[in-house]
Design a protein around this motif. Structure first.
Motif, PDB file in Angstrom:
ATOM      1  N   CYS A 109     -17.789  47.115 -34.627  1.00 49.64           N
ATOM      2  CA  CYS A 109     -19.122  46.620 -34.256  1.00 49.64           C
ATOM      3  C   CYS A 109     -19.041  46.006 -32.873  1.00 49.64           C
ATOM      4  O   CYS A 109     -17.968  45.636 -32.406  1.00 49.64           O
ATOM      5  CB  CYS A 109     -19.632  45.594 -35.275  1.00 49.64           C
ATOM      6  SG  CYS A 109     -18.435  44.282 -35.696  1.00 49.64           S
ATOM      7  N   ILE A 110     -20.178  45.908 -32.192  1.00 54.90           N
ATOM      8  CA  ILE A 110     -20.218  45.134 -30.961  1.00 54.90           C
ATOM      9  C   ILE A 110     -20.405  43.671 -31.352  1.00 54.90           C
ATOM     10  O   ILE A 110     -20.786  43.356 -32.488  1.00 54.90           O
ATOM     11  CB  ILE A 110     -21.335  45.613 -30.018  1.00 54.90           C
ATOM     12  CG1 ILE A 110     -22.720  45.403 -30.659  1.00 54.90           C
ATOM     13  CG2 ILE A 110     -21.132  47.060 -29.635  1.00 54.90           C
ATOM     14  CD1 ILE A 110     -23.870  45.669 -29.705  1.00 54.90           C
ATOM     15  N   SER A 134     -23.359  24.871 -33.151  1.00 57.07           N
ATOM     16  CA  SER A 134     -24.426  25.763 -33.621  1.00 57.07           C
ATOM     17  C   SER A 134     -23.879  26.796 -34.606  1.00 57.07           C
ATOM     18  O   SER A 134     -24.522  27.105 -35.615  1.00 57.07           O
ATOM     19  CB  SER A 134     -25.089  26.467 -32.432  1.00 57.07           C
ATOM     20  OG  SER A 134     -24.138  27.218 -31.695  1.00 57.07           O
ATOM     21  N   ARG A 135     -22.692  27.308 -34.355  1.00 60.02           N
ATOM     22  CA  ARG A 135     -22.095  28.271 -35.282  1.00 60.02           C
ATOM     23  C   ARG A 135     -21.697  27.613 -36.595  1.00 60.02           C
ATOM     24  O   ARG A 135     -21.670  28.268 -37.640  1.00 60.02           O
ATOM     25  CB  ARG A 135     -20.876  28.939 -34.626  1.00 60.02           C
ATOM     26  CG  ARG A 135     -21.252  29.953 -33.548  1.00 60.02           C
ATOM     27  CD  ARG A 135     -20.013  30.544 -32.892  1.00 60.02           C
ATOM     28  NE  ARG A 135     -20.381  31.542 -31.882  1.00 60.02           N
ATOM     29  CZ  ARG A 135     -19.518  32.113 -31.063  1.00 60.02           C
ATOM     30  NH1 ARG A 135     -18.228  31.787 -31.125  1.00 60.02           N
ATOM     31  NH2 ARG A 135     -19.937  33.008 -30.187  1.00 60.02           N
ATOM     32  N   ASP A 136     -21.370  26.354 -36.531  1.00 55.59           N
ATOM     33  CA  ASP A 136     -20.963  25.648 -37.746  1.00 55.59           C
ATOM     34  C   ASP A 136     -22.107  25.559 -38.753  1.00 55.59           C
ATOM     35  O   ASP A 136     -21.877  25.322 -39.943  1.00 55.59           O
ATOM     36  CB  ASP A 136     -20.477  24.239 -37.388  1.00 55.59           C
ATOM     37  CG  ASP A 136     -19.645  23.619 -38.493  1.00 55.59           C
ATOM     38  OD1 ASP A 136     -18.839  24.341 -39.103  1.00 55.59           O
ATOM     39  OD2 ASP A 136     -19.817  22.420 -38.756  1.00 55.59           O
ATOM     40  N   LEU A 175     -20.598  38.421 -21.693  1.00 54.43           N
ATOM     41  CA  LEU A 175     -20.740  39.061 -22.991  1.00 54.43           C
ATOM     42  C   LEU A 175     -21.920  38.438 -23.728  1.00 54.43           C
ATOM     43  O   LEU A 175     -21.952  37.219 -23.945  1.00 54.43           O
ATOM     44  CB  LEU A 175     -19.459  38.886 -23.812  1.00 54.43           C
ATOM     45  CG  LEU A 175     -19.475  39.449 -25.238  1.00 54.43           C
ATOM     46  CD1 LEU A 175     -19.653  40.968 -25.217  1.00 54.43           C
ATOM     47  CD2 LEU A 175     -18.207  39.064 -25.978  1.00 54.43           C
ATOM     48  N   ALA A 176     -22.881  39.242 -24.115  1.00 53.42           N
ATOM     49  CA  ALA A 176     -24.070  38.736 -24.795  1.00 53.42           C
ATOM     50  C   ALA A 176     -23.694  38.053 -26.107  1.00 53.42           C
ATOM     51  O   ALA A 176     -22.925  38.587 -26.903  1.00 53.42           O
ATOM     52  CB  ALA A 176     -25.047  39.878 -25.065  1.00 53.42           C
ATOM     53  N   GLY A 177     -24.234  36.855 -26.315  1.00 55.53           N
ATOM     54  CA  GLY A 177     -23.989  36.121 -27.545  1.00 55.53           C
ATOM     55  C   GLY A 177     -22.672  35.382 -27.582  1.00 55.53           C
ATOM     56  O   GLY A 177     -22.326  34.790 -28.616  1.00 55.53           O
ATOM     57  N   SER A 178     -21.930  35.384 -26.485  1.00 56.36           N
ATOM     58  CA  SER A 178     -20.617  34.729 -26.453  1.00 56.36           C
ATOM     59  C   SER A 178     -20.763  33.255 -26.095  1.00 56.36           C
ATOM     60  O   SER A 178     -21.793  32.812 -25.577  1.00 56.36           O
ATOM     61  CB  SER A 178     -19.705  35.416 -25.434  1.00 56.36           C
ATOM     62  OG  SER A 178     -20.207  35.218 -24.116  1.00 56.36           O
ATOM     63  N   THR A 196     -27.983  34.516 -11.545  1.00 59.54           N
ATOM     64  CA  THR A 196     -28.586  35.438 -12.505  1.00 59.54           C
ATOM     65  C   THR A 196     -27.534  35.882 -13.510  1.00 59.54           C
ATOM     66  O   THR A 196     -26.512  36.469 -13.119  1.00 59.54           O
ATOM     67  CB  THR A 196     -29.149  36.679 -11.792  1.00 59.54           C
ATOM     68  OG1 THR A 196     -30.118  36.251 -10.819  1.00 59.54           O
ATOM     69  CG2 THR A 196     -29.807  37.619 -12.790  1.00 59.54           C
ATOM     70  N   LEU A 197     -27.786  35.593 -14.780  1.00 60.51           N
ATOM     71  CA  LEU A 197     -26.869  36.025 -15.830  1.00 60.51           C
ATOM     72  C   LEU A 197     -27.253  37.426 -16.305  1.00 60.51           C
ATOM     73  O   LEU A 197     -28.435  37.716 -16.527  1.00 60.51           O
ATOM     74  CB  LEU A 197     -26.888  35.056 -17.012  1.00 60.51           C
ATOM     75  CG  LEU A 197     -26.364  33.637 -16.763  1.00 60.51           C
ATOM     76  CD1 LEU A 197     -26.311  32.865 -18.083  1.00 60.51           C
ATOM     77  CD2 LEU A 197     -24.998  33.658 -16.113  1.00 60.51           C
ATOM     78  N   LEU A 198     -26.243  38.271 -16.463  1.00 55.88           N
ATOM     79  CA  LEU A 198     -26.453  39.647 -16.923  1.00 55.88           C
ATOM     80  C   LEU A 198     -25.705  39.832 -18.243  1.00 55.88           C
ATOM     81  O   LEU A 198     -24.509  40.167 -18.241  1.00 55.88           O
ATOM     82  CB  LEU A 198     -25.933  40.644 -15.878  1.00 55.88           C
ATOM     83  CG  LEU A 198     -26.522  40.502 -14.459  1.00 55.88           C
ATOM     84  CD1 LEU A 198     -25.813  41.450 -13.498  1.00 55.88           C
ATOM     85  CD2 LEU A 198     -28.022  40.751 -14.467  1.00 55.88           C
ATOM     86  N   PRO A 199     -26.372  39.621 -19.379  1.00 51.85           N
ATOM     87  CA  PRO A 199     -25.699  39.781 -20.679  1.00 51.85           C
ATOM     88  C   PRO A 199     -25.368  41.250 -20.952  1.00 51.85           C
ATOM     89  O   PRO A 199     -26.222  42.119 -20.817  1.00 51.85           O
ATOM     90  CB  PRO A 199     -26.741  39.259 -21.684  1.00 51.85           C
ATOM     91  CG  PRO A 199     -27.712  38.457 -20.874  1.00 51.85           C
ATOM     92  CD  PRO A 199     -27.753  39.129 -19.535  1.00 51.85           C
ATOM     93  N   MET A 200     -24.127  41.513 -21.335  1.00 50.86           N
ATOM     94  CA  MET A 200     -23.666  42.869 -21.582  1.00 50.86           C
ATOM     95  C   MET A 200     -23.184  43.001 -23.026  1.00 50.86           C
ATOM     96  O   MET A 200     -22.836  42.018 -23.682  1.00 50.86           O
ATOM     97  CB  MET A 200     -22.525  43.226 -20.614  1.00 50.86           C
ATOM     98  CG  MET A 200     -22.863  43.013 -19.142  1.00 50.86           C
ATOM     99  SD  MET A 200     -24.328  43.937 -18.606  1.00 50.86           S
ATOM    100  CE  MET A 200     -23.752  45.621 -18.817  1.00 50.86           C
TER     101      MET A 200
END
Length: 302
Positions: A109-110, A134-136, A175-178, A196-200
């Motif tokens: 999965c990505i 937040s992940r907790d 990395l998107a969501g990292s 400018t952030l570029l989520p990949m």
């Protein structure tokens, strides 16, 4: 106590017998029935006790299938040229699985899809998860980190970057969501730096974007950066931030037995290999030692 069947226990109490007279044969028959009843009760209690012990047995000792998420973040976790799961965290998990009689099924999965599938429970274990507040709220983690890491900024060879302020007006691939995406955004905001952030979808895409001059820098964990920067003709920068403890994670409230087993096995390894140095660990993982580790070695050689 369950097995205490002394003759005195089974002997009928004369005061409890009816007053009529019984023959010797009748008395023996009644005593035999009493003994049989006690044996039946004892057997039932033993069966119940055995069932309870089975329930209390360590879940790790029971064979089970475990769905594991896998994404591309070499050398920590990836799929090799032969299509097999590989990496530092995969090797660790395989070692635990062998001890715990788990059958691992790896699900490619990505990263963002991995997180979603873990939260929904279709993935039992997700490696390489940094713990955040937040992940907790949506995931559970074991107690002992599986790996320690940090983040770093990597630049195109023609883009001079020596401090955080050099990121002003730059295009930053992440990395998107990292955790890097959230952390670099917060750092830039706190210093009033506009970028400018570029989520990949993957770190490979982020590095490729910089190589093709569609981004100025990329942010990645240092394991990935050290392993892949040269492949994309990127250079590391002095911008190092966000030390992170990495874990295996599960959906909240699920698969606690898996996390407990991982903790137990990691602690066992630490006790057995407590004398291992960072040099030993990096060599075992196929990584180069840090500059601080290389300096004493060079001095000794000269």
């Amino acid at each position: 106590a369950y097995l205490s069947l002394a003759p005195t226990t089974c002997k009928p109490n004369a005061a409890e017998w009816p007053k009529e007279t019984f023959t010797r044969a009748e008395q023996m028959k009644r005593a035999s029935n009493t003994t049989f009843s006690l044996l039946m009760v004892t057997t039932q209690r033993l069966v119940t006790l055995f069932a309870c012990l089975c329930c209390l047995a360590s879940p790790a000792a029971l064979a089970r299938d475990v769905q594991v998420g896998i994404y591309d973040n070499k050398p920590k976790i990836f799929t090799d040229a032969g299509g097999q799961p590989a990496g530092l965290l995969v090797d660790l998990l395989k070692a635990v699985a062998e001890k715990e009689s788990w059958t691992l099924k790896f699900i490619p999965c990505i990263w963002q899809e991995c997180l979603q599938a873990t939260q929904e429970g279709s993935i039992d274990l997700m490696p390489d998860m940094a713990h955040t507040e937040s992940r907790d709220l949506i995931f559970d983690f074991h107690a002992t980190p599986a790996l320690i890491s940090w983040s770093q900024v990597y630049r195109h060879a023609d883009t001079p970057i020596i401090s955080l302020f050099d990121l002003q007006d730059k295009r930053i691939a992440v990395l998107a969501g990292s955790i890097q995406e959230a952390s670099i955004s917060q750092m830039l905001s706190s210093f009033g730096i506009k970028a400018t952030l570029l989520p990949m979808r993957s770190l490979h895409e982020a590095f490729a974007l910089v190589e093709n001059r569609k981004a100025d820098v990329a942010v990645a964990n240092h394991n990935f950066g050290e392993y892949h920067a040269a492949d994309f003709r990127l250079k590391d920068t002095p911008i190092v931030f966000q030390p992170a403890k990495l874990f295996f994670a599960t959906a909240q409230g699920q698969n606690k037995d898996l996390l407990d087993s991982i903790d137990r096995r990691i602690l066992a390894v630490l006790r057995e290999d407590g004398r291992n140095t960072n040099q030993d660990v990096t060599e075992r993982g196929g990584l180069s030692p840090t500059p601080c580790q290389r300096r004493p070695k060079r001095q000794a050689e000269t």
